[in-house]
Design a protein around this motif. Structure first.
Motif, PDB file in Angstrom:
ATOM      1  N   LEU A  40      37.409  49.972  71.689  1.00  0.00           N
ATOM      2  CA  LEU A  40      36.436  48.922  71.620  1.00  0.00           C
ATOM      3  C   LEU A  40      35.975  48.892  70.097  1.00  0.00           C
ATOM      4  CD1 LEU A  40      34.037  49.973  74.555  1.00  0.00           C
ATOM      5  CD2 LEU A  40      35.754  48.226  74.305  1.00  0.00           C
ATOM      6  N   GLU A  41      36.140  49.922  69.242  1.00  0.00           N
ATOM      7  CA  GLU A  41      35.869  50.021  67.905  1.00  0.00           C
ATOM      8  C   GLU A  41      36.754  48.990  67.200  1.00  0.00           C
ATOM      9  OE1 GLU A  41      33.177  50.577  66.157  1.00  0.00           O
ATOM     10  OE2 GLU A  41      32.286  52.543  67.161  1.00  0.00           O
ATOM     11  N   ALA A  42      37.981  48.925  67.486  1.00  0.00           N
ATOM     12  CA  ALA A  42      39.129  48.161  67.061  1.00  0.00           C
ATOM     13  C   ALA A  42      38.779  46.623  67.448  1.00  0.00           C
ATOM     14  CB  ALA A  42      40.270  48.703  67.338  1.00  0.00           C
ATOM     15  N   ILE A  43      38.283  46.636  68.693  1.00  0.00           N
ATOM     16  CA  ILE A  43      37.914  45.087  69.237  1.00  0.00           C
ATOM     17  C   ILE A  43      36.843  44.461  68.462  1.00  0.00           C
ATOM     18  CG2 ILE A  43      36.937  43.792  71.020  1.00  0.00           C
ATOM     19  CD1 ILE A  43      38.395  45.607  73.137  1.00  0.00           C
ATOM     20  N   LYS A  44      35.786  45.292  68.147  1.00  0.00           N
ATOM     21  CA  LYS A  44      34.640  44.812  67.260  1.00  0.00           C
ATOM     22  C   LYS A  44      35.011  44.893  65.868  1.00  0.00           C
ATOM     23  CE  LYS A  44      29.870  46.351  66.259  1.00  0.00           C
ATOM     24  NZ  LYS A  44      28.661  47.075  66.361  1.00  0.00           N
ATOM     25  N   THR A  45      35.971  45.463  65.317  1.00  0.00           N
ATOM     26  CA  THR A  45      36.616  45.049  63.874  1.00  0.00           C
ATOM     27  C   THR A  45      37.054  44.002  64.050  1.00  0.00           C
ATOM     28  OG1 THR A  45      36.298  47.378  63.474  1.00  0.00           O
ATOM     29  CG2 THR A  45      37.885  46.153  62.256  1.00  0.00           C
ATOM     30  N   PHE A  46      37.997  43.687  65.016  1.00  0.00           N
ATOM     31  CA  PHE A  46      38.807  42.515  65.003  1.00  0.00           C
ATOM     32  C   PHE A  46      38.012  41.157  64.962  1.00  0.00           C
ATOM     33  CE2 PHE A  46      41.320  39.183  67.214  1.00  0.00           C
ATOM     34  CZ  PHE A  46      42.182  39.028  66.756  1.00  0.00           C
ATOM     35  N   LEU A  47      36.701  41.274  65.966  1.00  0.00           N
ATOM     36  CA  LEU A  47      35.924  40.377  65.977  1.00  0.00           C
ATOM     37  C   LEU A  47      35.273  39.888  64.740  1.00  0.00           C
ATOM     38  CD1 LEU A  47      34.551  41.046  69.381  1.00  0.00           C
ATOM     39  CD2 LEU A  47      35.527  39.185  68.886  1.00  0.00           C
ATOM     40  N   GLN A  48      35.157  40.715  63.989  1.00  0.00           N
ATOM     41  CA  GLN A  48      34.481  40.806  62.792  1.00  0.00           C
ATOM     42  C   GLN A  48      35.399  40.332  61.671  1.00  0.00           C
ATOM     43  OE1 GLN A  48      33.184  44.948  62.248  1.00  0.00           O
ATOM     44  NE2 GLN A  48      31.190  44.298  63.150  1.00  0.00           N
ATOM     45  N   GLU A  49      36.374  40.529  61.717  1.00  0.00           N
ATOM     46  CA  GLU A  49      37.822  40.157  60.786  1.00  0.00           C
ATOM     47  C   GLU A  49      38.076  38.742  60.934  1.00  0.00           C
ATOM     48  OE1 GLU A  49      40.405  44.472  60.183  1.00  0.00           O
ATOM     49  OE2 GLU A  49      40.987  42.795  61.649  1.00  0.00           O
ATOM     50  N   GLN A  50      37.949  38.246  62.266  1.00  0.00           N
ATOM     51  CA  GLN A  50      38.055  36.825  62.417  1.00  0.00           C
ATOM     52  C   GLN A  50      36.864  35.780  62.129  1.00  0.00           C
ATOM     53  OE1 GLN A  50      41.159  35.931  63.568  1.00  0.00           O
ATOM     54  NE2 GLN A  50      41.557  38.103  63.186  1.00  0.00           N
ATOM     55  N   GLY A  51      35.787  36.583  61.844  1.00  0.00           N
ATOM     56  CA  GLY A  51      34.796  35.594  61.403  1.00  0.00           C
ATOM     57  C   GLY A  51      34.050  35.266  62.871  1.00  0.00           C
ATOM     58  N   TRP A  52      34.390  36.032  63.968  1.00  0.00           N
ATOM     59  CA  TRP A  52      33.719  35.305  65.105  1.00  0.00           C
ATOM     60  C   TRP A  52      32.353  36.332  65.491  1.00  0.00           C
ATOM     61  CZ3 TRP A  52      38.761  35.794  68.357  1.00  0.00           C
ATOM     62  CH2 TRP A  52      39.761  34.948  67.980  1.00  0.00           C
ATOM     63  N   ALA A  53      32.292  37.546  65.002  1.00  0.00           N
ATOM     64  CA  ALA A  53      31.245  38.465  65.300  1.00  0.00           C
ATOM     65  C   ALA A  53      29.927  37.824  65.136  1.00  0.00           C
ATOM     66  CB  ALA A  53      31.422  39.661  64.870  1.00  0.00           C
ATOM     67  N   GLU A  54      29.811  37.056  63.992  1.00  0.00           N
ATOM     68  CA  GLU A  54      28.424  36.540  63.525  1.00  0.00           C
ATOM     69  C   GLU A  54      27.877  35.383  64.738  1.00  0.00           C
ATOM     70  OE1 GLU A  54      30.385  32.852  60.708  1.00  0.00           O
ATOM     71  OE2 GLU A  54      29.761  34.753  59.745  1.00  0.00           O
ATOM     72  N   ASP A  55      28.835  34.996  65.499  1.00  0.00           N
ATOM     73  CA  ASP A  55      28.190  34.167  66.588  1.00  0.00           C
ATOM     74  C   ASP A  55      27.733  34.847  67.773  1.00  0.00           C
ATOM     75  OD1 ASP A  55      29.338  31.830  65.080  1.00  0.00           O
ATOM     76  OD2 ASP A  55      31.385  32.183  66.025  1.00  0.00           O
ATOM     77  N   TYR A  56      27.706  36.082  67.841  1.00  0.00           N
ATOM     78  CA  TYR A  56      27.303  36.816  69.008  1.00  0.00           C
ATOM     79  C   TYR A  56      26.440  38.077  68.760  1.00  0.00           C
ATOM     80  CZ  TYR A  56      31.354  34.147  70.418  1.00  0.00           C
ATOM     81  OH  TYR A  56      32.184  33.088  70.600  1.00  0.00           O
ATOM     82  N   GLU A  57      25.912  38.778  69.769  1.00  0.00           N
ATOM     83  CA  GLU A  57      25.374  39.973  69.555  1.00  0.00           C
ATOM     84  C   GLU A  57      26.489  40.831  70.085  1.00  0.00           C
ATOM     85  OE1 GLU A  57      22.161  40.855  68.601  1.00  0.00           O
ATOM     86  OE2 GLU A  57      21.864  38.383  68.215  1.00  0.00           O
ATOM     87  N   LEU A  58      26.789  41.886  69.312  1.00  0.00           N
ATOM     88  CA  LEU A  58      27.807  42.763  69.985  1.00  0.00           C
ATOM     89  C   LEU A  58      27.216  44.324  69.828  1.00  0.00           C
ATOM     90  CD1 LEU A  58      30.896  41.566  67.899  1.00  0.00           C
ATOM     91  CD2 LEU A  58      30.501  41.587  70.354  1.00  0.00           C
ATOM     92  N   ILE A  59      27.036  44.814  71.074  1.00  0.00           N
ATOM     93  CA  ILE A  59      26.107  45.982  71.095  1.00  0.00           C
ATOM     94  C   ILE A  59      26.859  46.823  72.172  1.00  0.00           C
ATOM     95  CG2 ILE A  59      24.241  46.948  71.589  1.00  0.00           C
ATOM     96  CD1 ILE A  59      22.708  44.236  71.116  1.00  0.00           C
ATOM     97  N   PHE A  60      27.033  48.053  71.605  1.00  0.00           N
ATOM     98  CA  PHE A  60      27.376  49.145  72.682  1.00  0.00           C
ATOM     99  C   PHE A  60      26.500  49.476  73.575  1.00  0.00           C
ATOM    100  CE2 PHE A  60      30.525  49.856  69.375  1.00  0.00           C
ATOM    101  CZ  PHE A  60      31.759  50.026  70.036  1.00  0.00           C
ATOM    102  N   SER A  61      26.653  49.554  74.941  1.00  0.00           N
ATOM    103  CA  SER A  61      25.831  50.041  76.028  1.00  0.00           C
ATOM    104  C   SER A  61      26.160  51.438  76.630  1.00  0.00           C
ATOM    105  CB  SER A  61      25.377  49.054  77.029  1.00  0.00           C
ATOM    106  OG  SER A  61      26.779  48.587  77.647  1.00  0.00           O
ATOM    107  N   GLY A  62      27.383  51.731  76.013  1.00  0.00           N
ATOM    108  CA  GLY A  62      27.822  53.182  76.318  1.00  0.00           C
ATOM    109  C   GLY A  62      29.190  53.444  75.513  1.00  0.00           C
ATOM    110  N   LYS A  63      29.752  54.520  75.663  1.00  0.00           N
ATOM    111  CA  LYS A  63      30.731  54.817  74.704  1.00  0.00           C
ATOM    112  C   LYS A  63      32.091  53.846  75.293  1.00  0.00           C
ATOM    113  CE  LYS A  63      30.011  59.344  73.222  1.00  0.00           C
ATOM    114  NZ  LYS A  63      30.311  60.830  73.204  1.00  0.00           N
ATOM    115  N   THR A  64      32.079  53.676  76.437  1.00  0.00           N
ATOM    116  CA  THR A  64      33.325  52.689  77.140  1.00  0.00           C
ATOM    117  C   THR A  64      32.788  51.299  77.302  1.00  0.00           C
ATOM    118  OG1 THR A  64      32.938  53.332  79.222  1.00  0.00           O
ATOM    119  CG2 THR A  64      34.255  54.695  77.904  1.00  0.00           C
TER     120      THR A  64
END
Length: 284
Positions: free
Chosen positions: A171-195
């Protein structure tokens, strides 16, 4: 005039109002609402207070438990993507994901095949693409079966939330990928649990929706209080006049300045209402 007239209290459901972690791990049924919480909420509402649920669960995943929760206000569902009026069975506010979110979700699944996505449709249906063991565990705790589909393109719109399910490292890798693509700024990305990694539209979080709820009720944010235990609760804990957290909360919640009360399994909301009772003492 009741002591709590013009006061709004909003609480997270899992591991704040009811401690569900043991049930998640063991596959046993979700326990009932602690009697201490039930008694305190009855007193709070009898004195004019408004109580709302604010859950990351989709409506479909919470509705089976709604009759266990004494509440007299619309509630936040889908991690802030919607405000739902339980009394009249109607959505009052929604913040939906667009087509790009669905397309990007498929890109994630192609790149991280070990991950699953639960897609939360506004019509009370949860679809799953690439369901995994975490999806099955989540089904047990929510008491809702997902509808499996082969690709994200098959998932119908509109969607309130995408829930990525994988081990925390992935999940951390997914979040990093979304950030690297410039997509993360379009969303709220929040952990609600470790998985569990939640993705909602930008600005669609518990804090923003609680502010909309307070405005609908005509309640000043100076008299809004929130309780929660996870990262997805921080937006409402910091927006409130005071945020509260059970002692089982994650370190980031402690760090945000929340007032710590007893463990969720022991009736944490009872502590919150006792503190509010002291704060509003002499109001009548």
């Amino acid at each position: 005039m009741g002591k709590f007239d013009g006061v709004l209290l909003a609480s997270d459901f899992d591991n704040t109002l009811i401690y569900t972690e043991d049930a998640l791990r063991s596959g046993t049924p979700v326990p009932p609402l602690p009697e201490r919480n039930r008694t305190a909420l009855a007193y709070f509402m009898a004195e004019g207070g408004r109580f709302a649920i604010a859950t990351g669960r989709a409506l479909a995943a919470f509705i089976n438990y709604a009759d266990q929760v004494p509440m007299n206000s619309p509630g936040v569902v889908c991690n802030g993507a919607a405000l739902y009026d339980f009394e009249n069975a109607a959505y009052l506010e929604t913040a939906m994901l667009d087509e790009k979110a669905r397309e990007r979700g498929q890109v994630i699944l192609d790149r991280f095949p070990e991950a699953a996505i639960e897609a939360y449709h506004i019509d009370n249906i949860i679809h799953a693409v690439h369901p995994n063991a975490i999806t099955r565990q989540h089904e047990r705790i929510t008491n809702v079966s997902v509808v499996e589909l082969p690709t994200m393109a098959d998932v119908p719109l509109p969607l309130g939330k995408l829930l990525y399910e994988a081990d925390h490292e992935t999940l951390e890798a997914i979040k990093t990928f979304l950030q690297e693509q410039g997509w993360a700024e379009d969303y709220e990305l929040i952990f609600s649990g470790k998985t569990l990694l939640e993705m909602t539209s930008k600005g669609a979080n518990k804090g923003g929706m609680i502010q909309l709820l307070a405005a609908r009720l005509g309640i000043s944010m100076e008299h809004v209080y929130c309780a929660g235990d996870e990262a997805n609760d921080i937006s409402m804990l910091t927006a409130a006049a005071e945020g509260f957290a059970p002692e089982n909360c994650i370190p980031a919640v402690r760090a945000c300045g929340a007032t710590i009360v007893r463990h969720a399994k022991d009736g944490a909301i009872g502590d919150v209402i006792e503190l509010l009772d002291q704060k509003y003492n002499g109001r009548r």
